[in-house]
Design a protein around this motif. Structure first.
Motif, PDB file in Angstrom:
ATOM      1  N   ALA A   1       0.825  -1.210   0.000  1.00 19.16           N
ATOM      2  CA  ALA A   1       0.000   0.000   0.000  1.00 19.16           C
ATOM      3  C   ALA A   1       0.857   1.256   0.000  1.00 19.16           C
ATOM      4  O   ALA A   1       0.596   2.217  -0.737  1.00 19.16           O
ATOM      5  CB  ALA A   1      -0.926  -0.015   1.218  1.00 19.16           C
ATOM      6  N   VAL A   2       1.906   1.254   0.826  1.00 15.96           N
ATOM      7  CA  VAL A   2       2.785   2.432   0.885  1.00 15.96           C
ATOM      8  C   VAL A   2       3.487   2.648  -0.445  1.00 15.96           C
ATOM      9  O   VAL A   2       3.535   3.774  -0.974  1.00 15.96           O
ATOM     10  CB  VAL A   2       3.810   2.266   2.029  1.00 15.96           C
ATOM     11  N   VAL A   3       4.031   1.572  -1.020  1.00 17.61           N
ATOM     12  CA  VAL A   3       4.726   1.702  -2.303  1.00 17.61           C
ATOM     13  C   VAL A   3       3.748   2.121  -3.401  1.00 17.61           C
ATOM     14  O   VAL A   3       4.093   2.927  -4.277  1.00 17.61           O
ATOM     15  CB  VAL A   3       5.423   0.379  -2.654  1.00 17.61           C
ATOM     16  N   ALA A   4       2.521   1.602  -3.372  1.00 13.32           N
ATOM     17  CA  ALA A   4       1.529   1.978  -4.381  1.00 13.32           C
ATOM     18  C   ALA A   4       1.226   3.470  -4.315  1.00 13.32           C
ATOM     19  O   ALA A   4       1.141   4.154  -5.347  1.00 13.32           O
ATOM     20  CB  ALA A   4       0.250   1.161  -4.190  1.00 13.32           C
ATOM     21  N   VAL A   5       1.066   3.995  -3.107  1.00 12.54           N
ATOM     22  CA  VAL A   5       0.801   5.423  -2.963  1.00 12.54           C
ATOM     23  C   VAL A   5       1.982   6.246  -3.460  1.00 12.54           C
ATOM     24  O   VAL A   5       1.828   7.244  -4.176  1.00 12.54           O
ATOM     25  CB  VAL A   5       0.482   5.761  -1.490  1.00 12.54           C
ATOM     26  N   VAL A   6       3.190   5.823  -3.103  1.00 11.47           N
ATOM     27  CA  VAL A   6       4.385   6.549  -3.538  1.00 11.47           C
ATOM     28  C   VAL A   6       4.532   6.500  -5.053  1.00 11.47           C
ATOM     29  O   VAL A   6       4.826   7.519  -5.708  1.00 11.47           O
ATOM     30  CB  VAL A   6       5.636   5.972  -2.850  1.00 11.47           C
ATOM     31  N   VAL A   7       4.313   5.319  -5.640  1.00  7.73           N
ATOM     32  CA  VAL A   7       4.419   5.180  -7.097  1.00  7.73           C
ATOM     33  C   VAL A   7       3.366   6.031  -7.793  1.00  7.73           C
ATOM     34  O   VAL A   7       3.645   6.695  -8.808  1.00  7.73           O
ATOM     35  CB  VAL A   7       4.298   3.699  -7.492  1.00  7.73           C
ATOM     36  N   LEU A   8       2.149   6.026  -7.257  1.00  2.00           N
ATOM     37  CA  LEU A   8       1.079   6.811  -7.872  1.00  2.00           C
ATOM     38  C   LEU A   8       1.392   8.305  -7.812  1.00  2.00           C
ATOM     39  O   LEU A   8       1.263   9.017  -8.824  1.00  2.00           O
ATOM     40  CB  LEU A   8      -0.245   6.512  -7.160  1.00  2.00           C
ATOM     41  N   LEU A   9       1.806   8.780  -6.644  1.00  2.00           N
ATOM     42  CA  LEU A   9       2.151  10.195  -6.531  1.00  2.00           C
ATOM     43  C   LEU A   9       3.340  10.543  -7.425  1.00  2.00           C
ATOM     44  O   LEU A   9       3.364  11.600  -8.076  1.00  2.00           O
ATOM     45  CB  LEU A   9       2.471  10.537  -5.072  1.00  2.00           C
ATOM     46  N   GLY A  10       4.328   9.654  -7.447  1.00  2.00           N
ATOM     47  CA  GLY A  10       5.483   9.895  -8.315  1.00  2.00           C
ATOM     48  C   GLY A  10       5.087   9.933  -9.779  1.00  2.00           C
ATOM     49  O   GLY A  10       5.605  10.766 -10.548  1.00  2.00           O
ATOM     50  N   ALA A  11       4.177   9.043 -10.202  1.00  2.00           N
ATOM     51  CA  ALA A  11       3.731   9.029 -11.595  1.00  2.00           C
ATOM     52  C   ALA A  11       2.982  10.311 -11.943  1.00  2.00           C
ATOM     53  O   ALA A  11       3.179  10.890 -13.025  1.00  2.00           O
ATOM     54  CB  ALA A  11       2.835   7.814 -11.833  1.00  2.00           C
ATOM     55  N   VAL A  12       2.129  10.779 -11.032  1.00  2.00           N
ATOM     56  CA  VAL A  12       1.374  12.012 -11.287  1.00  2.00           C
ATOM     57  C   VAL A  12       2.329  13.191 -11.424  1.00  2.00           C
ATOM     58  O   VAL A  12       2.217  14.013 -12.348  1.00  2.00           O
ATOM     59  CB  VAL A  12       0.358  12.254 -10.155  1.00  2.00           C
ATOM     60  N   VAL A  13       3.297  13.288 -10.509  1.00  2.00           N
ATOM     61  CA  VAL A  13       4.255  14.395 -10.567  1.00  2.00           C
ATOM     62  C   VAL A  13       5.096  14.315 -11.838  1.00  2.00           C
ATOM     63  O   VAL A  13       5.323  15.326 -12.526  1.00  2.00           O
ATOM     64  CB  VAL A  13       5.148  14.378  -9.309  1.00  2.00           C
ATOM     65  N   MET A  14       5.565  13.114 -12.169  1.00  2.00           N
ATOM     66  CA  MET A  14       6.408  12.968 -13.341  1.00  2.00           C
ATOM     67  C   MET A  14       5.646  13.291 -14.623  1.00  2.00           C
ATOM     68  O   MET A  14       6.156  13.995 -15.510  1.00  2.00           O
ATOM     69  CB  MET A  14       6.963  11.547 -13.405  1.00  2.00           C
ATOM     70  N   LEU A  15       4.409  12.797 -14.736  1.00  2.00           N
ATOM     71  CA  LEU A  15       3.617  13.086 -15.929  1.00  2.00           C
ATOM     72  C   LEU A  15       3.299  14.573 -16.032  1.00  2.00           C
ATOM     73  O   LEU A  15       3.277  15.146 -17.141  1.00  2.00           O
ATOM     74  CB  LEU A  15       2.323  12.268 -15.907  1.00  2.00           C
ATOM     75  N   SER A  16       3.049  15.197 -14.884  1.00  2.00           N
ATOM     76  CA  SER A  16       2.773  16.635 -14.909  1.00  2.00           C
ATOM     77  C   SER A  16       3.988  17.418 -15.398  1.00  2.00           C
ATOM     78  O   SER A  16       3.876  18.313 -16.262  1.00  2.00           O
ATOM     79  CB  SER A  16       2.366  17.097 -13.514  1.00  2.00           C
TER      80      SER A  16
ATOM     81  N   LEU B   1       1.740   4.380 -20.339  1.00  2.00           N
ATOM     82  CA  LEU B   1       1.624   2.925 -20.447  1.00  2.00           C
ATOM     83  C   LEU B   1       2.751   2.233 -19.674  1.00  2.00           C
ATOM     84  O   LEU B   1       2.529   1.236 -18.972  1.00  2.00           O
ATOM     85  CB  LEU B   1       1.647   2.509 -21.913  1.00  2.00           C
ATOM     86  N   GLY B   2       3.970   2.793 -19.796  1.00  2.00           N
ATOM     87  CA  GLY B   2       5.093   2.207 -19.059  1.00  2.00           C
ATOM     88  C   GLY B   2       4.884   2.276 -17.556  1.00  2.00           C
ATOM     89  O   GLY B   2       5.166   1.311 -16.826  1.00  2.00           O
ATOM     90  N   LEU B   3       4.393   3.423 -17.071  1.00  2.00           N
ATOM     91  CA  LEU B   3       4.119   3.544 -15.639  1.00  2.00           C
ATOM     92  C   LEU B   3       3.005   2.612 -15.203  1.00  2.00           C
ATOM     93  O   LEU B   3       3.059   2.017 -14.118  1.00  2.00           O
ATOM     94  CB  LEU B   3       3.756   4.997 -15.307  1.00  2.00           C
ATOM     95  N   ALA B   4       1.975   2.473 -16.050  1.00  2.00           N
ATOM     96  CA  ALA B   4       0.860   1.597 -15.702  1.00  2.00           C
ATOM     97  C   ALA B   4       1.294   0.141 -15.615  1.00  2.00           C
ATOM     98  O   ALA B   4       0.765  -0.640 -14.816  1.00  2.00           O
ATOM     99  CB  ALA B   4      -0.263   1.753 -16.725  1.00  2.00           C
ATOM    100  N   LEU B   5       2.269  -0.230 -16.459  1.00  2.00           N
ATOM    101  CA  LEU B   5       2.742  -1.613 -16.426  1.00  2.00           C
ATOM    102  C   LEU B   5       3.787  -1.840 -15.331  1.00  2.00           C
ATOM    103  O   LEU B   5       3.792  -2.886 -14.684  1.00  2.00           O
ATOM    104  CB  LEU B   5       3.332  -1.985 -17.788  1.00  2.00           C
ATOM    105  N   SER B   6       4.669  -0.847 -15.150  1.00  2.00           N
ATOM    106  CA  SER B   6       5.743  -1.038 -14.176  1.00  2.00           C
ATOM    107  C   SER B   6       5.292  -0.801 -12.740  1.00  2.00           C
ATOM    108  O   SER B   6       5.842  -1.388 -11.800  1.00  2.00           O
ATOM    109  CB  SER B   6       6.915  -0.109 -14.496  1.00  2.00           C
ATOM    110  N   GLY B   7       4.291   0.073 -12.543  1.00  2.00           N
ATOM    111  CA  GLY B   7       3.819   0.366 -11.187  1.00  2.00           C
ATOM    112  C   GLY B   7       3.383  -0.875 -10.427  1.00  2.00           C
ATOM    113  O   GLY B   7       3.880  -1.146  -9.324  1.00  2.00           O
ATOM    114  N   PRO B   8       2.443  -1.662 -10.981  1.00  2.00           N
ATOM    115  CA  PRO B   8       2.032  -2.887 -10.270  1.00  2.00           C
ATOM    116  C   PRO B   8       3.189  -3.858 -10.038  1.00  2.00           C
ATOM    117  O   PRO B   8       3.236  -4.542  -9.016  1.00  2.00           O
ATOM    118  CB  PRO B   8       0.976  -3.489 -11.203  1.00  2.00           C
ATOM    119  N   ILE B   9       4.135  -3.902 -11.006  1.00  2.00           N
ATOM    120  CA  ILE B   9       5.282  -4.793 -10.819  1.00  2.00           C
ATOM    121  C   ILE B   9       6.107  -4.349  -9.621  1.00  2.00           C
ATOM    122  O   ILE B   9       6.555  -5.167  -8.794  1.00  2.00           O
ATOM    123  CB  ILE B   9       6.135  -4.821 -12.101  1.00  2.00           C
TER     124      ILE B   9
END
Length: 463
Positions: A25-40, A162-170
């Protein structure tokens, strides 16, 4: 039903599962926030780089319109390139006066009144982004529009998303799996400790749990467990010695009483005053005293000594004890009594003084000195004798139960070995201490120091 209850009750999950899920859960939140910041940031950077050629072209055109008429513009500025899709120049009436080849006659986007816009999408064609500026020149007011293709940016953003969507769950699954494995490895040490403790019985208290090589919390737990097992082993050994010594001490007077009673039963004429007064009664008293001492120590072990404190004159207690002992001993007893009034249990303090005096008389050659003194906060009882003294190595051991420095167990060579143990318990119950030293005459010096009043945190009526 039990399995379903475990599945739907997180509180019943194991440490490994809870740790893995928490990590995921912690890593998922961090990855999600990181993906949002990076995409922005990537969105701003890519679209900024796309819009910059259009803004540069508009700047050049508006610069020439400030000096030249639209017909005099450099044709190169109106030519479409790999970066610029379309260029349009409109007058104040909205009529296209200049444009690139194939440019529509109507503006690609509605230009706001402010006359400036950057990166607007064209309705019906989201791949184009249009920038516009309005400038007042020599020939009138003109609006310049330039469009660029946003398709490469959109493709790049789609690929990154797409890369973030695939790598995030991994990444999340890898973190959960790693946490599950690491926690399991750590818990294996705990399981080894548990298994070893489960195998340790009362006959194998010398065993110890394995201590991991890593100096972490598990290693400290194992060390603490080993220390606890050492204390349990020492306590168990002490209890066994206590029972053996108590049985030994009780066996002798009990055997004497049984033999005397059997003699009196079979030969009533032999039960005279000599048998009763010199044999049976002393043995009964000795056994009674031993049982009282054992009960006192047992009560101290279970819940501490129950004292009944009141105002007491310690010097009077010492004088009374000395008067009683003088009548039954051959040693010369000298008293040095200073008036000392304190709060304590008179019976317990009497027992302390009596045990110390009896111990000194037993080991003295000819003289015993009893001193009672005080300081501003403490009362002191010092008993000196001229006997052989107590070796330094035994200053702590003599307060253990059934400890006698003599090798034999004769009744006249040291009593039962409980006197000093009871003195230590009573002194501790009064928040005091017992010290052993060497007397001026070369024998032992035992000093008991207790406060005149109990600590402020305690009730004055209970110690």
């Amino acid at each position: 039903m039990r399995d379903l209850e475990i599945v739907w009750s997180p509180s019943l999950w194991g440490v490994r599962v809870r740790s893995a899920l928490t990590s995921a859960a912690v890593v998922a939140v961090v990855v999600l926030l990181g993906a949002v910041v990076m995409l922005s940031l990537l969105y701003r950077s890519l679209y900024g780089s796309v819009d910059s050629p259009a803004l540069a072209r508009i700047t050049e055109i508006t610069g020439q319109l400030g000096t030249f008429a639209p017909d005099e513009l450099d044709p190169v500025l109106l030519t479409a390139t790999s970066h610029i899709e379309t260029v349009q120049v409109f007058d104040s009436d909205g009529v296209l006066v200049r444009g690139s080849a194939g440019a529509p006659s109507r503006p690609l986007v509605a230009v706001p009144v402010s006359g400036g816009v950057t990166g607007l999408s064209v309705q019906g064609n989201s791949d184009l982004r249009v920038s516009a500026r309005t400038v007042r020149g020599r020939s009138g007011t003109f609006t310049v529009l330039a469009s660029v293709s946003a398709e490469p940016v959109e493709d790049a953003l789609k690929d990154v998303s797409l890369g973030l969507a695939l790598s995030g769950p991994i990444v999340v699954l890898a973190a959960a799996a790693a946490t599950y494995a690491l926690v399991g490895r750590s818990l294996s040490s705990v399981e080894a400790i548990r298994a070893r403790v489960a195998d340790i019985g009362t006959l194998a208290l010398s065993q110890r749990v394995p201590v991991p090589a890593a100096r972490d919390e598990i290693a400290r737990l194992a060390t603490t467990m080993n220390d606890m097992l050492a204390r349990v082993e020492a306590g168990h050994s002490a209890q066994r010695r206590f029972l053996a010594d108590a049985s030994h001490e009780l066996r002798s007077p009990l055997a004497t009483l049984v033999a005397g009673l059997e003699l009196a039963h079979e030969h009533p004429d032999a039960a005279d005053d000599a048998l009763l007064g010199s044999t049976l009664l002393p043995e009964a008293v000795r056994m009674q005293k031993l049982i009282e001492d054992l009960l006192t120590l047992a009560a101290a072990d279970e819940h501490g000594l129950v004292l009944h404190p009141t105002d007491v004159d310690l010097d009077d207690i010492a004088a009374t004890v000395v008067a009683l002992v003088r009548s039954t001993c051959s040693a010369q007893i000298t008293v040095r009594l200073q008036p000392v009034r304190m709060i304590g249990d008179p019976q317990a303090l009497t027992r302390v003084v009596r045990n110390l005096v009896d111990n000194a008389v037993t080991h003295a050659r000819s003289a015993v000195t009893v001193t009672v003194a005080r300081t501003d906060t403490t009362a002191q009882v010092v008993i000196d004798d001229d006997g052989p003294g107590i070796p330094d190595a035994d200053h702590v051991r003599v307060f253990d139960r059934f400890v006698r420095l003599q090798d034999d167990r004769a009744r006249t060579s040291g009593g039962t070995g409980l006197g000093l143990a009871i003195v230590a318990e009573i002194a501790a119950a009064h928040h005091g201490t017992v010290h052993i030293g060497r007397s001026p005459s070369g024998g032992a010096s035992l000093e008991v120091v207790v406060p005149l009043r109990p600590p402020q945190s305690e009730s004055p009526t209970a110690i």
